[in-house]
Design an enzyme around this catalytic site. Structure first.
Site, PDB file in Angstrom:
ATOM      1  N   CYS A   1      65.630  51.524   7.346  1.00 33.80           N
ATOM      2  CA  CYS A   1      64.510  51.306   6.411  1.00 33.80           C
ATOM      3  C   CYS A   1      64.325  49.838   6.040  1.00 33.80           C
ATOM      4  O   CYS A   1      63.318  49.482   5.422  1.00 33.80           O
ATOM      5  CB  CYS A   1      64.714  52.136   5.148  1.00 33.80           C
ATOM      6  SG  CYS A   1      66.160  51.635   4.174  1.00 33.80           S
TER       7      CYS A   1
ATOM      8  N   SER B   1      66.174  59.429  10.655  1.00 29.34           N
ATOM      9  CA  SER B   1      65.974  58.545   9.519  1.00 29.34           C
ATOM     10  C   SER B   1      66.196  57.116  10.011  1.00 29.34           C
ATOM     11  O   SER B   1      67.284  56.561   9.883  1.00 29.34           O
ATOM     12  CB  SER B   1      66.963  58.891   8.391  1.00 29.34           C
ATOM     13  OG  SER B   1      66.697  58.125   7.250  1.00 29.34           O
TER      14      SER B   1
ATOM     15  N   ASP C   1      74.828  57.635  15.247  1.00 29.76           N
ATOM     16  CA  ASP C   1      74.730  56.552  14.268  1.00 29.76           C
ATOM     17  C   ASP C   1      75.617  55.410  14.738  1.00 29.76           C
ATOM     18  O   ASP C   1      76.603  55.642  15.450  1.00 29.76           O
ATOM     19  CB  ASP C   1      75.175  57.026  12.879  1.00 29.76           C
ATOM     20  CG  ASP C   1      74.527  56.221  11.759  1.00 29.76           C
ATOM     21  OD1 ASP C   1      74.648  54.975  11.777  1.00 29.76           O
ATOM     22  OD2 ASP C   1      73.900  56.823  10.884  1.00 29.76           O
TER      23      ASP C   1
END
Length: 343
Positions: free
Chosen positions: A60, A57, A15
């Site tokens: 978004c 993920s 990340d």
């Protein structure tokens, strides 16, 4: 992962959010943690990890309803698109689980993902699921995709975009997975009318007054608040803007059980409306309470130096642990995951 569900080895986590990495290291000090842009990782570097599963993920923001919806042209899609060029070259890769915001299912990025999976010979299944379908009192619809190499058994038939698990799939999910929920009596049912447990099961005792909603906010934005009580069996999706903005960022709570909400606060004049809201002793949910409603285990902790704002931002960008655990179990069904890497 519990040994009674899915055995796996977390090879590395990646990340670029320094605060997220700090929290991850605090809770998982023995797991490798890499603070890099994924697009900076070459095929050779990723191949050396010898992974067989990717949990990801992607950002978004390119797909959210409140964003600019630039989709694949958004710079924040670069890491995801880079990974799609890498996946077909990873010879040992067998499993993929992806999560993103509702809206991803209509994006160009999604079509590029499916093209990549076809090229790499994966079966896949897509979902739009919310925790409330799992008996969790929170509405948080998210897009999920499970993919598995075509030479492996796959419990799904690629039936397009599903909004619930088929009955035959429900039968293979062990009820013991519900140990992740913070209550003893759980309902195992994924119908759209499942009874969720009550909010009182996730509430802290003796909450600091700093979480009370200021009268200034009640006066200006009280009519926008989604008010819940300990007896409520639902809550709105909590976002990273919780406590910073009012509308659409999450629910608030009153300690009283017998609130009789009028059809509209417009029935009050301004003075009466404010006094009514003040009397409800409305407060924000604490970070610990939101962690619980998102099914984080009780031993999950934030480093002491983090502010509430930082905690809310991380939780708003996070996932519901229980929902994902169910998907991991089904992804692994009839197979044994040996190594897992988490992007």
């Amino acid at each position: 992962f519990s040994g009674s569900t899915v055995d796996g080895t977390l090879v590395t986590s990646i990340d670029i959010n320094t605060i997220a990495n700090k929290v991850y290291k605090y809770n998982f000090p023995k797991t490798a943690n890499c603070s890099r842009n994924i697009e900076s990782l070459s095929i050779e570097e990723i191949s050396k990890l010898d992974i067989d599963c990717i949990l990801m993920s992607p950002p978004c923001q390119p797909f959210t309803r409140i964003g600019l919806k630039k989709d694949s042209s958004d710079n924040r899609c670069v890491s995801f698109l880079h990974l799609l060029t890498v996946i077909p070259s990873l010879k040992n890769l067998k499993y993929i689980l992806l999560e993103n915001v509702k809206g991803f299912e209509t994006s160009q990025s999604r079509y590029e993902l499916l093209s990549c999976l076809e090229k790499a010979r994966f079966n896949y299944q897509e979902f739009i699921l919310s925790p409330c379908q799992f008996g969790i009192p929170n509405s948080r619809h998210r897009y999920y995709l499970m993919a598995k190499k075509k030479d492996l058994g796959f419990i799904f038939d690629n039936n397009g975009l599903l909004t619930a698990f088929p009955d035959r799939v429900l039968k293979v999910i062990p009820k013991k997975l519900y140990k992740l929920l913070p209550v003893e009596k759980r309902t195992f049912n994924l119908s759209h009318t499942v009874a969720c447990y009550k909010i009182k099961n996730i509430l802290e005792e003796n909450v600091d007054d700093k979480y009370l909603i200021p009268e200034k906010i009640l006066s200006k934005h009280g009519h926008l608040l989604d008010i819940r009580t300990p007896e409520s069996k639902g809550s709105c999706c909590f976002t990273k803007a919780y406590k910073h903005y009012v509308e659409g960022t999450g629910s608030v709570i009153s300690p009283y059980l017998d609130i009789k909400m009028k059809e509209s606060l417009k029935l009050y004049d301004n003075k009466e409306k404010l006094q009514y809201l003040v009397n409800l002793k409305l407060r924000y949910f604490t970070p610990r309470e939101i962690s619980r409603i998102m099914c984080f285990p009780e031993n999950f902790k934030f480093p002491n130096e983090l502010t509430d704002k930082q905690k809310y931002r991380l939780l708003g960008n996070s996932i519901n642990i229980h929902v994902v655990s169910q998907l991991i179990y089904l992804l692994n069904y009839e197979d044994n995951v040996s190594q897992i890497t988490c992007f």
